[in-house]
Design a protein around this motif. Structure first.
Motif, PDB file in Angstrom:
ATOM      1  N   SER A 102      -5.396  -4.716  -8.885  1.00 16.00           N
ATOM      2  CA  SER A 102      -3.480  -4.720  -9.475  1.00 16.00           C
ATOM      3  C   SER A 102      -2.888  -4.136  -7.968  1.00 16.00           C
ATOM      4  O   SER A 102      -1.790  -4.991  -7.367  1.00 16.00           O
ATOM      5  N   TRP A 103      -2.772  -3.063  -7.615  1.00 23.16           N
ATOM      6  CA  TRP A 103      -1.611  -1.942  -7.055  1.00 23.16           C
ATOM      7  C   TRP A 103      -2.218  -2.519  -5.930  1.00 23.16           C
ATOM      8  O   TRP A 103      -0.639  -1.887  -5.013  1.00 23.16           O
ATOM      9  N   PHE A 104      -2.704  -2.815  -5.216  1.00 25.01           N
ATOM     10  CA  PHE A 104      -2.619  -3.471  -4.240  1.00 25.01           C
ATOM     11  C   PHE A 104      -2.172  -4.218  -3.422  1.00 25.01           C
ATOM     12  O   PHE A 104      -1.965  -4.806  -2.705  1.00 25.01           O
ATOM     13  N   MET A 105      -2.117  -5.512  -4.714  1.00 24.82           N
ATOM     14  CA  MET A 105      -1.405  -6.826  -4.146  1.00 24.82           C
ATOM     15  C   MET A 105      -0.079  -6.058  -3.946  1.00 24.82           C
ATOM     16  O   MET A 105       0.511  -7.267  -2.451  1.00 24.82           O
ATOM     17  N   PRO A 106       1.082  -5.365  -4.224  1.00 24.72           N
ATOM     18  CA  PRO A 106       2.171  -5.519  -3.697  1.00 24.72           C
ATOM     19  C   PRO A 106       2.202  -4.853  -2.755  1.00 24.72           C
ATOM     20  O   PRO A 106       3.368  -5.043  -1.240  1.00 24.72           O
ATOM     21  N   MET A 107       1.616  -3.381  -2.619  1.00 20.15           N
ATOM     22  CA  MET A 107       1.580  -2.331  -1.503  1.00 20.15           C
ATOM     23  C   MET A 107       0.704  -3.109  -0.394  1.00 20.15           C
ATOM     24  O   MET A 107       2.022  -2.566   0.655  1.00 20.15           O
ATOM     25  N   LYS A 108       0.347  -4.078  -0.154  1.00 18.17           N
ATOM     26  CA  LYS A 108       0.063  -4.793   0.700  1.00 18.17           C
ATOM     27  C   LYS A 108       1.045  -5.987   0.955  1.00 18.17           C
ATOM     28  O   LYS A 108       0.824  -6.622   2.262  1.00 18.17           O
ATOM     29  N   GLN A 109       2.157  -6.390   0.386  1.00 22.31           N
ATOM     30  CA  GLN A 109       3.162  -6.959   0.317  1.00 22.31           C
ATOM     31  C   GLN A 109       2.837  -8.394   0.525  1.00 22.31           C
ATOM     32  O   GLN A 109       3.202  -9.823   1.393  1.00 22.31           O
ATOM     33  N   ILE A 110       1.295  -8.815   0.321  1.00 23.71           N
ATOM     34  CA  ILE A 110       0.582 -10.481  -0.326  1.00 23.71           C
ATOM     35  C   ILE A 110       1.324 -10.980  -1.171  1.00 23.71           C
ATOM     36  O   ILE A 110       1.676 -12.607  -1.382  1.00 23.71           O
ATOM     37  N   ILE A 111       2.313 -10.374  -2.461  1.00 21.79           N
ATOM     38  CA  ILE A 111       3.046 -10.878  -3.181  1.00 21.79           C
ATOM     39  C   ILE A 111       4.372 -11.198  -2.526  1.00 21.79           C
ATOM     40  O   ILE A 111       5.015 -10.110  -1.972  1.00 21.79           O
ATOM     41  N   GLU A 112       4.847 -12.928  -2.908  1.00 16.62           N
ATOM     42  CA  GLU A 112       6.443 -12.959  -2.004  1.00 16.62           C
ATOM     43  C   GLU A 112       6.763 -12.367  -2.994  1.00 16.62           C
ATOM     44  O   GLU A 112       6.881 -12.064  -4.524  1.00 16.62           O
ATOM     45  N   GLY A 153      10.681 -11.449  -5.054  1.00 18.72           N
ATOM     46  CA  GLY A 153      11.439 -12.214  -6.056  1.00 18.72           C
ATOM     47  C   GLY A 153      11.064 -12.262  -8.197  1.00 18.72           C
ATOM     48  O   GLY A 153      10.411 -11.126  -8.006  1.00 18.72           O
ATOM     49  N   PRO A 154      11.090 -12.679  -8.501  1.00 24.92           N
ATOM     50  CA  PRO A 154      10.886 -12.521 -10.023  1.00 24.92           C
ATOM     51  C   PRO A 154       9.757 -12.040 -10.502  1.00 24.92           C
ATOM     52  O   PRO A 154       9.329 -11.074 -11.413  1.00 24.92           O
ATOM     53  N   ARG A 155       8.665 -12.490  -9.776  1.00 22.01           N
ATOM     54  CA  ARG A 155       7.137 -12.179  -9.915  1.00 22.01           C
ATOM     55  C   ARG A 155       6.547 -11.079  -9.261  1.00 22.01           C
ATOM     56  O   ARG A 155       5.885 -10.696 -10.645  1.00 22.01           O
ATOM     57  N   ARG A 156       6.866 -10.809  -8.504  1.00 30.73           N
ATOM     58  CA  ARG A 156       7.008  -9.320  -8.095  1.00 30.73           C
ATOM     59  C   ARG A 156       7.048  -8.656  -8.689  1.00 30.73           C
ATOM     60  O   ARG A 156       6.066  -7.301  -9.046  1.00 30.73           O
ATOM     61  N   GLU A 157       8.400  -8.631  -9.299  1.00 27.94           N
ATOM     62  CA  GLU A 157       9.133  -7.170 -10.001  1.00 27.94           C
ATOM     63  C   GLU A 157       8.863  -7.454 -11.109  1.00 27.94           C
ATOM     64  O   GLU A 157       8.496  -5.722 -11.552  1.00 27.94           O
ATOM     65  N   ALA A 158       8.080  -8.253 -12.091  1.00 25.39           N
ATOM     66  CA  ALA A 158       7.969  -8.242 -12.584  1.00 25.39           C
ATOM     67  C   ALA A 158       6.034  -7.571 -12.993  1.00 25.39           C
ATOM     68  O   ALA A 158       5.904  -6.783 -13.972  1.00 25.39           O
ATOM     69  N   TYR A 159       5.236  -8.181 -11.317  1.00 23.76           N
ATOM     70  CA  TYR A 159       4.399  -7.549 -11.362  1.00 23.76           C
ATOM     71  C   TYR A 159       4.240  -6.087 -11.518  1.00 23.76           C
ATOM     72  O   TYR A 159       3.343  -4.889 -11.528  1.00 23.76           O
ATOM     73  N   LEU A 160       5.361  -5.438 -10.554  1.00 22.97           N
ATOM     74  CA  LEU A 160       5.414  -4.018 -10.174  1.00 22.97           C
ATOM     75  C   LEU A 160       5.890  -3.856 -11.921  1.00 22.97           C
ATOM     76  O   LEU A 160       5.622  -1.944 -11.685  1.00 22.97           O
ATOM     77  N   ASP A 161       6.327  -3.687 -12.560  1.00 24.84           N
ATOM     78  CA  ASP A 161       6.609  -3.194 -14.153  1.00 24.84           C
ATOM     79  C   ASP A 161       5.722  -3.203 -14.695  1.00 24.84           C
ATOM     80  O   ASP A 161       5.356  -2.427 -14.942  1.00 24.84           O
TER      81      ASP A 161
END
Length: 529
Positions: free
Chosen positions: A463-473, A475-483
């Motif tokens: 889960s957390w590697f996806m935003p950590m490696k910045q593969i998620i664009e 925007g709102p979808r990334r922010e929701a996933y970080l939450d």
């Protein structure tokens, strides 16, 4: 996980994000390791300062003992023996060494005590330079005497002295002073405290190149299988094993770069790179002994049966590019062992390990779903999910492509730079439009099973590697996933392993969530013991 491994990973992981604070270089002591381990590729010069029998396995050879002291086998920290001092004043165990070159050192030992006021001391030419008065503590704890400078010919005495209870000691280690001595200043004193602790702790786990040490030590083989001269390296893994791990080393490389441990970073990376052979299907081995040559036997049985995890292959490529930026060392661009590794990891490795899931024109490296000795897609080793593709692997693959593009640009290879950048763009677009589904938060896909099922919900590393490696664009979808990540890590989904939590500051700093990142950095530091 041992507390010692936790402390080292915490120390080096904390150093990396804290470098956002302005660094002021301080003068470091002359470094003995500069004269060791750099004579020629593959060779390690003798250490300029060498402890005799640091684990007391030779019965205390080289040590001096007063009455009421000795070597025993009743409760060693490692191996089969330890040194003991009985309760009461006047008892001492010591060793005196002569430096053959100038340098600065840390001296560490594992110590347990039955009462307070025992002492761990270092004297140079008879004058006390560093000392610790020990509290009572029946469990072994690692204690370090830091910043001991020596000139050639100086005589260093290392001593344990008795107190109000028994004292046991074992497994001493000499570490060279790091080339860099960074400092931070801040209006928040906790930042300064955290950075200073991290710097001291991390430095105390660096091996003095040329030191003879055991090979293949682990919890099932406490005495190992022979000895060898250790190369430039630092502890990146369990303290009861005589080696370093690809995942841990990747996690710690930036912190080591802050300390100027560029020779160690390159030597360790180069050794991993050299093991990523066709015989291993371009996987690097998972763990290496500190001789920078030999696979660690607990994780390596034979060329077709060894621990391997897809994200590590790609992370080592990304970290090589980071090490190049930290050091400015152009051998990261010219060394054929390293350069071949970058190419094989992002080309042949991907081709060989893409077959279970149809990703169309995009290639995604896969695991087998059969466990770590057969190749797993994720760092989440505790998962029972038969993963073919995982969020931490695909995110790491994306960053490997961007790393190769950057390295190729620096080398002047414009064709490779353009090709790697294109593959990065295509993979990221595919991830955001197809691979990760259309859900947000708990509904985002973070893995695919070997039988083609998408997995959502909480996957820890995947889960957390996806935003950590910045593969998620963005925007709102990334922010929701970080939450969602913050919510899960703060609640029932919290990992038991503090090493896992130490990724969270990077996850949130990277995505401009500084307050959340600082919250997790403080949490890791406050739970370091």
């Amino acid at each position: 996980m041992t507390r010692s491994r936790t402390a080292l990973i915490t120390a080096l992981a904390l150093l990396a994000p804290l470098t956002a604070v302005t660094l002021a270089d301080g003068a470091a002591p002359a470094r003995a390791a500069d004269a060791a381990g750099r004579t020629a590729p593959g060779r390690t010069a003798p250490a300029p300062l060498a402890l005799i029998d640091p684990g007391f396995e030779e019965g205390g050879s080289g040590w001096e003992f007063t009455a009421g002291t000795g070597v025993a086998g009743n409760h060693p920290h490692g191996g089969s023996r330890l040194v003991y001092l009985d309760s009461g004043a006047g008892k001492k165990v010591s060793q005196t060494l002569t430096a053959t070159a100038p340098g600065g050192y840390d001296i560490s030992a594992w110590i347990a005590t039955g009462g307070p006021n025992g002492r761990f001391t270092a004297r140079v030419n008879g004058t006390e330079r560093a000392a610790l008065t020990l509290p009572a503590g029946a469990a072994y704890r690692r204690w370090t005497l830091s910043g001991i400078g020596l000139a050639a010919g100086d005589r260093l005495e290392i001593a344990f002295e008795s107190g109000d209870g028994w004292l046991n000691a074992d497994d001493l280690m000499l570490s060279p002073a790091a080339p860099a001595h960074p400092r931070v200043s801040s209006s928040d004193p906790k930042i300064v405290e955290m950075f200073d602790w991290s710097r001291r702790k991390a430095n105390s786990w660096v091996h003095l190149a040329g030191t003879d040490g055991p090979l293949n030590v682990d919890e099932n083989n406490r005495t190992g299988s022979g000895t060898a001269a250790y190369g430039p390296s630092y502890w990146a893994g369990y303290a009861n094993r005589s080696g370093y791990y690809s995942r841990d080393m990747a996690h710690q490389l930036a912190g080591a770069g802050v300390l100027g441990l560029h020779a160690e970073n390159k030597s360790m990376l180069r050794t991993f790179a050299g093991t990523a052979t066709p015989e291993h299907k371009y996987y690097p081995v998972w763990a290496l002994n500190f001789d920078n040559r030999t696979p660690l036997s607990i994780d390596y049985r034979n060329p077709s049966l060894f621990v391997r995890e897809v994200p590590a292959t790609f992370e080592l490529v990304q970290k090589a590019e980071e090490a190049f930026r930290w050091s400015g060392d152009r051998s990261y661009l010219t060394d054929p062992v390293l350069w071949d590794f970058y190419r094989h990891a992002t080309e042949e490795f991907v081709d060989l390990h893409d077959g279970l899931k149809d990703n169309g024109a995009v290639k995604v490296a896969e695991g087998t779903g059969k466990g770590i000795f057969q190749g797993t897609a994720s760092y989440n080793e505790q998962s029972s999910e038969p993963l073919a593709e995982a969020g931490d692997a695909i995110g790491s693959q994306y960053r490997a492509y961007t790393a190769v593009a950057a390295l190729a640009r620096a080398k002047g290879d414009t064709a490779l730079a353009a090709s790697a950048a294109r593959r990065a763009r295509e993979l990221k677009e595919y991830f955001n439009t197809v691979w990760s589904g259309t859900g947000s938060g708990a509904g985002m896909v973070r893995g695919w099973t070997t039988d083609g099922r998408p997995l959502t919900g909480w996957g820890k590393e995947n889960s957390w590697f996806m935003p950590m490696k910045q593969i998620i664009e963005p925007g709102p979808r990334r922010e929701a996933y970080l939450d969602y990540i913050d919510e899960q890590a703060s609640g029932d989904g919290r990992p038991d392993n503090i090493e896992a939590l130490s990724y969270l500051p990077d996850t949130f700093f990277t995505n401009n969530r500084n307050d959340t990142a600082w919250k997790w950095m403080q949490h890791v530091y406050d739970h370091k013991n």
